[in-house]
Enzyme design. Structure first.
Site, PDB file in Angstrom:
ATOM      1  N   ASP A 147     -25.327 -65.797  19.042  1.00 28.47           N
ATOM      2  CA  ASP A 147     -25.637 -66.813  19.818  1.00 28.47           C
ATOM      3  C   ASP A 147     -26.772 -68.271  20.406  1.00 28.47           C
ATOM      4  O   ASP A 147     -27.052 -68.026  19.273  1.00 28.47           O
ATOM      5  CB  ASP A 147     -24.960 -66.989  21.214  1.00 28.47           C
ATOM      6  N   ASP A 180     -22.661 -71.056  16.965  1.00 35.17           N
ATOM      7  CA  ASP A 180     -23.436 -72.333  17.340  1.00 35.17           C
ATOM      8  C   ASP A 180     -22.246 -73.692  18.307  1.00 35.17           C
ATOM      9  O   ASP A 180     -21.755 -74.002  18.739  1.00 35.17           O
ATOM     10  CB  ASP A 180     -24.150 -73.320  17.107  1.00 35.17           C
ATOM     11  N   GLY A 182     -19.481 -73.918  16.760  1.00 32.69           N
ATOM     12  CA  GLY A 182     -18.843 -76.198  15.451  1.00 32.69           C
ATOM     13  C   GLY A 182     -20.279 -77.136  16.021  1.00 32.69           C
ATOM     14  O   GLY A 182     -19.442 -77.634  15.034  1.00 32.69           O
ATOM     15  N   ASP A 202     -15.659 -72.150  23.117  1.00 29.53           N
ATOM     16  CA  ASP A 202     -15.060 -69.462  23.462  1.00 29.53           C
ATOM     17  C   ASP A 202     -13.377 -70.249  23.552  1.00 29.53           C
ATOM     18  O   ASP A 202     -13.123 -71.453  24.385  1.00 29.53           O
ATOM     19  CB  ASP A 202     -15.973 -70.038  25.063  1.00 29.53           C
TER      20      ASP A 202
END
Length: 385
Positions: A147, A180, A182, A202
């Site tokens: 992440d 990331d 995008g 998300d």
């Protein structure tokens, strides 16, 4: 026809260069992740029982391989820097869970972060990439999602390259999933460092979020291919925020996009309708087609309310989703030129959800029934010769 063929060949060529050469992601990854349903409420029992359920309910046979532990598993670091699992929720450690998952014929994934902390403030991998990669290898990890929380001042390509090299240096093949959201256009560099890369924020379990993540893929389809895939986020199928009609559209389009098919619902107590969506074999086959070309938006009608998404397949056929985003039923006409075919070509059409052959057509096909609001029809069109 020459122009159509040239466009198609260019799409295929762009999708197969500069891939990270770790032998993985020959087709999009399939599996399950804990985050969408459990968030931080995970433990070894949840993970192991989910893996067991995947075998017993047919998910594993359908191709779902990875059992991915998302955020909140980590407990901290020992004085030597080695990461360890939360001793309350994973009292036997991650290797114990990995060994069990492997005994079922499945693979295990783990979560980390490129920053100093994960999104839920567990220890991140910043500065510990080599250490963590070696630990994951010793545990038997098969998949790593990294992440981007608490790393926003860093260059994502450089940061992800560090973990990519660390994973490869262990000698254990580990699928590397970048996340990331995008923000820094990871599709422009993702293929060189990872096997998939998040292209969106998300996903939420609602229609607008799913549609937004879908439409974000339209301009970037050429960056995906064998070895690395655009990732519009895990699937929400079965979590209750959308209708089953919408979930069928969600699954159909993620399959056509060559998106990772990562389920995110409760698999231990899954209902039959959700299971039938997630295990639709002919739809999954489109996602797993070895040609590896991502589907694209080829035609829109009525300001985008009706859409045609299509992709070429390895056998010369085309897969198509006729997608109605409107709140009213609609019909959609498909012209052969939309899918890189000559109008005179005879095409045999099959409905993948009903698993029925619809006949042979030339020039065009129009849905023989109204497509419901937020619904779709998914087809293959195969040359008869």
């Amino acid at each position: 026809m020459m122009k159509i063929a040239a466009t198609l060949l260019a799409t295929i060529a762009l999708a197969t260069v500069n891939a990270l050469d770790n032998g993985l992601a020959l087709t999009p990854q399939m599996g399950w992740s804990s985050w969408n349903f459990y968030a931080c409420n995970i433990n070894e029992s949840v993970i192991m029982n989910t893996a067991k359920a995947m075998v017993s309910n047919g998910m594993a046979d359908a191709g779902y391989t990875y059992v991915n532990i998302d955020d909140c598993w980590a407990g901290g670091r020992y004085p030597n820097g080695t990461v360890y699992a939360d001793p309350t929720n994973f009292p036997n450690g991650i290797k114990y869970v990995a060994d069990y998952i492997h005994s079922l014929g499945l693979k295990i994934g783990i979560y980390t972060d490129a920053g100093t902390e994960t999104c839920q403030k567990r220890v991140g991998s910043y500065g510990y990439e080599a250490n963590d990669a070696q630990t994951y290898a010793e545990w038997g990890i098969d998949y790593v999602k990294e992440d981007w929380c608490y790393a926003t001042l860093e260059n994502p390509q450089q940061r992800y390259q560090i973990m990519s090299q660390a994973l490869n240096a262990t000698g254990r093949p580990m699928f590397f999933s970048l996340c990331d959201w995008g923000y820094e256009n990871p599709w422009t560099f993702g293929m060189s460092v990872g096997n998939s890369w998040r292209t969106t924020p998300d996903i939420k379990d609602n229609w607008d979020s799913m549609l937004s993540n879908l439409m974000a893929q339209a301009p970037i389809t050429s960056f995906s291919g064998i070895g690395g895939f655009n990732d519009p986020d895990m699937m929400m199928v079965g979590n209750g925020g959308m209708s089953n009609t919408e979930y069928v559209s969600h699954f159909s389009l993620w399959s056509l996009l060559n998106a990772p098919l990562i389920a995110g619902c409760d698999l231990i107590d899954i209902d039959q309708e959700t299971l039938s969506i997630l295990t639709a074999s002919e739809v999954i086959a489109i996602n797993q087609d070895p040609l590896g070309v991502q589907g694209s938006l080829v035609k829109s009608y009525n300001g985008g309310l009706q859409q045609i998404w299509a992709k070429p397949l390895s056998n010369g056929a085309r897969a198509v989703v006729l997608f109605n985003t409107d709140t009213n039923p609609a019909t959609i006409e498909l012209l052969w030129g939309n899918i890189w075919m000559e109008p005179s070509q005879q095409l045999s059409i099959r409905n993948l959800w009903t698993q029925t052959n619809l006949g042979t057509f030339t020039e065009s096909y129009e849905s023989d029934s109204l497509i419901p609001p937020h619904g779709c029809i998914m087809l293959t069109l195969t040359p008869t010769n």
